[in-house]
Design an enzyme around this catalytic site. Structure first.
Site, PDB file in Angstrom:
ATOM      1  N   GLY A 153      44.900  33.186  16.994  1.00 47.78           N
ATOM      2  CA  GLY A 153      45.385  32.171  17.927  1.00 47.78           C
ATOM      3  C   GLY A 153      44.507  31.956  19.137  1.00 47.78           C
ATOM      4  O   GLY A 153      44.878  31.198  20.039  1.00 47.78           O
ATOM      5  N   GLN A 154      43.336  32.602  19.177  1.00 49.82           N
ATOM      6  CA  GLN A 154      42.460  32.393  20.340  1.00 49.82           C
ATOM      7  C   GLN A 154      41.847  30.994  20.273  1.00 49.82           C
ATOM      8  O   GLN A 154      41.318  30.587  19.232  1.00 49.82           O
ATOM      9  CB  GLN A 154      41.340  33.445  20.381  1.00 49.82           C
ATOM     10  CG  GLN A 154      40.484  33.344  21.635  1.00 49.82           C
ATOM     11  CD  GLN A 154      39.459  34.471  21.758  1.00 49.82           C
ATOM     12  OE1 GLN A 154      39.289  35.283  20.850  1.00 49.82           O
ATOM     13  NE2 GLN A 154      38.761  34.500  22.882  1.00 49.82           N
ATOM     14  N   SER A 155      41.950  30.258  21.370  1.00 47.39           N
ATOM     15  CA  SER A 155      41.391  28.902  21.422  1.00 47.39           C
ATOM     16  C   SER A 155      40.329  28.759  22.500  1.00 47.39           C
ATOM     17  O   SER A 155      39.510  27.843  22.447  1.00 47.39           O
ATOM     18  CB  SER A 155      42.501  27.874  21.643  1.00 47.39           C
ATOM     19  OG  SER A 155      43.160  28.108  22.868  1.00 47.39           O
ATOM     20  N   HIS A 165      40.664  36.881  27.754  1.00 44.40           N
ATOM     21  CA  HIS A 165      41.753  36.701  28.720  1.00 44.40           C
ATOM     22  C   HIS A 165      43.019  37.317  28.169  1.00 44.40           C
ATOM     23  O   HIS A 165      43.257  37.314  26.956  1.00 44.40           O
ATOM     24  CB  HIS A 165      41.988  35.218  29.023  1.00 44.40           C
ATOM     25  CG  HIS A 165      42.227  34.381  27.802  1.00 44.40           C
ATOM     26  ND1 HIS A 165      41.209  33.943  26.988  1.00 44.40           N
ATOM     27  CD2 HIS A 165      43.375  33.923  27.244  1.00 44.40           C
ATOM     28  CE1 HIS A 165      41.711  33.243  25.984  1.00 44.40           C
ATOM     29  NE2 HIS A 165      43.034  33.221  26.111  1.00 44.40           N
ATOM     30  N   ASP A 183      48.351  29.233  33.519  1.00 45.63           N
ATOM     31  CA  ASP A 183      48.053  28.507  32.282  1.00 45.63           C
ATOM     32  C   ASP A 183      48.502  27.050  32.446  1.00 45.63           C
ATOM     33  O   ASP A 183      49.593  26.779  32.958  1.00 45.63           O
ATOM     34  CB  ASP A 183      48.776  29.165  31.105  1.00 45.63           C
ATOM     35  CG  ASP A 183      48.219  28.720  29.767  1.00 45.63           C
ATOM     36  OD1 ASP A 183      47.651  29.562  29.045  1.00 45.63           O
ATOM     37  OD2 ASP A 183      48.351  27.516  29.437  1.00 45.63           O
ATOM     38  N   ASN A 204      44.675  37.460  22.416  1.00 44.53           N
ATOM     39  CA  ASN A 204      44.345  36.956  21.086  1.00 44.53           C
ATOM     40  C   ASN A 204      42.853  37.154  20.852  1.00 44.53           C
ATOM     41  O   ASN A 204      42.038  36.779  21.709  1.00 44.53           O
ATOM     42  CB  ASN A 204      44.696  35.464  20.980  1.00 44.53           C
ATOM     43  CG  ASN A 204      46.178  35.202  21.169  1.00 44.53           C
ATOM     44  OD1 ASN A 204      47.014  35.965  20.694  1.00 44.53           O
ATOM     45  ND2 ASN A 204      46.513  34.129  21.882  1.00 44.53           N
ATOM     46  N   HIS A 245      47.133  36.945  28.384  1.00 41.55           N
ATOM     47  CA  HIS A 245      48.252  36.106  28.806  1.00 41.55           C
ATOM     48  C   HIS A 245      49.304  37.039  29.414  1.00 41.55           C
ATOM     49  O   HIS A 245      49.685  38.034  28.790  1.00 41.55           O
ATOM     50  CB  HIS A 245      48.899  35.411  27.607  1.00 41.55           C
ATOM     51  CG  HIS A 245      48.003  34.474  26.869  1.00 41.55           C
ATOM     52  ND1 HIS A 245      48.099  33.111  26.988  1.00 41.55           N
ATOM     53  CD2 HIS A 245      46.993  34.697  25.987  1.00 41.55           C
ATOM     54  CE1 HIS A 245      47.197  32.530  26.215  1.00 41.55           C
ATOM     55  NE2 HIS A 245      46.508  33.476  25.577  1.00 41.55           N
TER      56      HIS A 245
HETATM   57  P1  AMP Z   1      44.185  31.418  23.738  1.00 43.49           P
HETATM   58  O1  AMP Z   1      44.763  30.438  22.751  1.00 43.49           O
HETATM   59  O2  AMP Z   1      44.725  32.806  23.620  1.00 43.49           O
HETATM   60  O3  AMP Z   1      42.679  31.376  23.695  1.00 43.49           O
HETATM   61  O4  AMP Z   1      44.649  30.927  25.158  1.00 43.49           O
HETATM   62  C1  AMP Z   1      44.006  29.899  25.837  1.00 43.49           C
HETATM   63  C2  AMP Z   1      44.957  29.398  26.883  1.00 43.49           C
HETATM   64  O5  AMP Z   1      44.219  28.624  27.808  1.00 43.49           O
HETATM   65  C3  AMP Z   1      46.081  28.490  26.343  1.00 43.49           C
HETATM   66  O6  AMP Z   1      47.338  29.072  26.638  1.00 43.49           O
HETATM   67  C4  AMP Z   1      45.869  27.185  27.098  1.00 43.49           C
HETATM   68  O7  AMP Z   1      47.072  26.550  27.464  1.00 43.49           O
HETATM   69  C5  AMP Z   1      45.068  27.620  28.304  1.00 43.49           C
HETATM   70  N1  AMP Z   1      44.229  26.607  28.909  1.00 43.49           N
HETATM   71  C6  AMP Z   1      43.419  25.735  28.281  1.00 43.49           C
HETATM   72  N2  AMP Z   1      42.792  24.949  29.183  1.00 43.49           N
HETATM   73  C7  AMP Z   1      43.208  25.352  30.407  1.00 43.49           C
HETATM   74  C8  AMP Z   1      42.938  24.939  31.745  1.00 43.49           C
HETATM   75  N3  AMP Z   1      42.073  23.955  32.018  1.00 43.49           N
HETATM   76  N4  AMP Z   1      43.560  25.579  32.769  1.00 43.49           N
HETATM   77  C9  AMP Z   1      44.426  26.581  32.518  1.00 43.49           C
HETATM   78  N5  AMP Z   1      44.723  27.019  31.264  1.00 43.49           N
HETATM   79  C10 AMP Z   1      44.132  26.420  30.235  1.00 43.49           C
END
Ligand code: AMP
Length: 114
Positions: free
Chosen positions: A93-95, A100, A30, A87, A102
């Site tokens: 909290g999914q962004s 995926h 991450d 998430n 964590h």
């Molecule tokens: P989520 O919020 O569960 O969708 O997790 C998305 C994760 O992706 C977050 O922990 C971010 O820090 C991570 N993330 C976003 N962009 C990148 C990237 N380019 N390389 C690695 N991790 C990333």
């Protein structure tokens, strides 16, 4: 999917720190770690959330747990433990909308998560 960040990382179009790669699963560090160890483990097949899962995806989602097991052994996390978090949806909290897990380790974990 062409506009998916994690698909681009898996395809090598965007840099990522790969830690595991096979026919169906990809794992990388991450970029904004929330623990000393913070790995993202993904199915290679693009699914936005687990709500997109079909019965044919059960095997690959299951194999993610085997990959977590392998990584935990490689990283020596068996005794200290680790947390796997998924998430589903922005409310949780999914962004990034590519399924995926964590994998977090290396510090005490609280419950319930925030
Ligand atoms: P989520 O919020 O569960 O969708 O997790 C998305 C994760 O992706 C977050 O922990 C971010 O820090 C991570 N993330 C976003 N962009 C990148 C990237 N380019 N390389 C690695 N991790 C990333």
């Amino acid at each position: 999917m062409s506009d998916c960040l994690f698909c681009k990382i898996m395809n090598g179009d965007i840099p990522g720190e790969k830690v595991y790669d096979d026919d169906n699963v990809f794992a990388f560090k991450d970029v904004n770690p929330q623990a000393p160890t913070h790995i993202l483990i993904c199915p290679k097949k693009h699914m936005s959330t687990i709500l997109d899962m079909d019965t044919e995806d059960e095997a690959v989602i299951g194999s993610i747990f085997s990959v977590a097991n392998t990584l935990a052994t490689e990283m020596g996390l068996e005794k200290s433990g680790f947390r796997l978090v998924l998430n589903c949806g922005s409310g949780a909290g999914q962004s990034v909308f590519h399924v995926h897990f964590h994998m977090l380790a290396g510090r005490p974990m609280k419950w319930p998560p925030g």
